[in-house]
Design a protein around this motif. Sequence first.
Motif, PDB file in Angstrom:
ATOM      1  N   ASP A 170       0.846  -1.186   0.000  1.00  0.00           N
ATOM      2  CA  ASP A 170       0.000   0.000   0.000  1.00  0.00           C
ATOM      3  C   ASP A 170       0.886   1.242   0.000  1.00  0.00           C
ATOM      4  O   ASP A 170       2.057   1.193   0.399  1.00  0.00           O
ATOM      5  CB  ASP A 170      -0.905   0.025   1.233  1.00  0.00           C
TER       6      ASP A 170
ATOM      7  N   THR B  17      -4.352   1.646  -2.141  1.00  0.00           N
ATOM      8  CA  THR B  17      -4.023   0.241  -2.283  1.00  0.00           C
ATOM      9  C   THR B  17      -4.369  -0.245  -3.688  1.00  0.00           C
ATOM     10  O   THR B  17      -5.297   0.271  -4.332  1.00  0.00           O
ATOM     11  CB  THR B  17      -4.792  -0.614  -1.244  1.00  0.00           C
ATOM     12  N   ALA B  18      -3.603  -1.239  -4.155  1.00  0.00           N
ATOM     13  CA  ALA B  18      -3.910  -1.864  -5.441  1.00  0.00           C
ATOM     14  C   ALA B  18      -4.963  -2.947  -5.283  1.00  0.00           C
ATOM     15  O   ALA B  18      -5.567  -3.380  -6.268  1.00  0.00           O
ATOM     16  CB  ALA B  18      -2.630  -2.453  -6.045  1.00  0.00           C
TER      17      ALA B  18
ATOM     18  N   LEU C  38      -4.650   3.138  -8.252  1.00  0.00           N
ATOM     19  CA  LEU C  38      -4.761   2.549  -6.924  1.00  0.00           C
ATOM     20  C   LEU C  38      -6.065   3.044  -6.308  1.00  0.00           C
ATOM     21  O   LEU C  38      -6.611   4.068  -6.708  1.00  0.00           O
ATOM     22  CB  LEU C  38      -3.570   2.939  -6.051  1.00  0.00           C
TER      23      LEU C  38
END
Length: 274
Positions: free
Chosen positions: A114, A124-125, A133
Amino acid sequence: MVLLGACGTEVAGQGDGRPASAAEPIPWTTMEPSAVTGVRLGADRRTLLLDAPVPSGPRPCVRRLKAVLTDPMTDLVRVQVTFTSPSGDRASGCTREGKATARVRLPEPLGDRDVIVDSRTRFTADGAAPPALRLCGKLGCTPPVTGCTPDSYDQALSAAGAPEHTYRDAERCDGGWLVLDFSWRTGPACGDSTGPACSSRLGDRWFFRAKRTGWMPITRTSAGGCRSVRRVEPAFPASLCASLAPLPSALHPGFPPPSPSGKPGRGAPATATP
């Protein structure tokens, strides 16, 4: 914009014994953006592109926009975005807002880490649509799923816009439907006093339906029984609402109009309406 102190910026007319002059140039100060609104991952999987609002005006308002790693990469990537601008002085003309993108190349691919921007915003992905993201919310990057759990009830309070420092009085839940009674303190700040004005409360009752993204508010009421909620959502189960009592009147104080003399009417509190 967040002004950063001790960044080596010298303000004209300070510290040299000479008064500031209106003819002197407006100083450029190092700042952080008020927010970072989006983060994308480059094709090399190690370049981050960070979008942020920046000052704008008829003349140049931003220089040295950059993003840097503030700590070695671990299970997180910590990034700070800064730029210099004269916008701290409105005479600069930098009174509007535009958007700019800062870049930082990581020592290695981002992977499943993250990204924390300016110590307060997390991306976050996980669950995101590449290359973007996903911005994490107040309940984190993976909010609790609906269910009859304390974390889930906290998500429901947030969805209902409950005031800060709210506490739950009661809940009825079957996993698909939820009733929450909650209240919060009001009136003056009185320390440990037990005076009626200091301990007064306001309260609410909200009904929710479970959705994939969390508890979705249906309606609110202070009445008992099912009538209010089933008028809006006929499928709400009677087993959760049929025996609900009205909320105590103390949680919903009345405020009669003033009497002709200008003083509070009979039975009305002398304090202002919260």
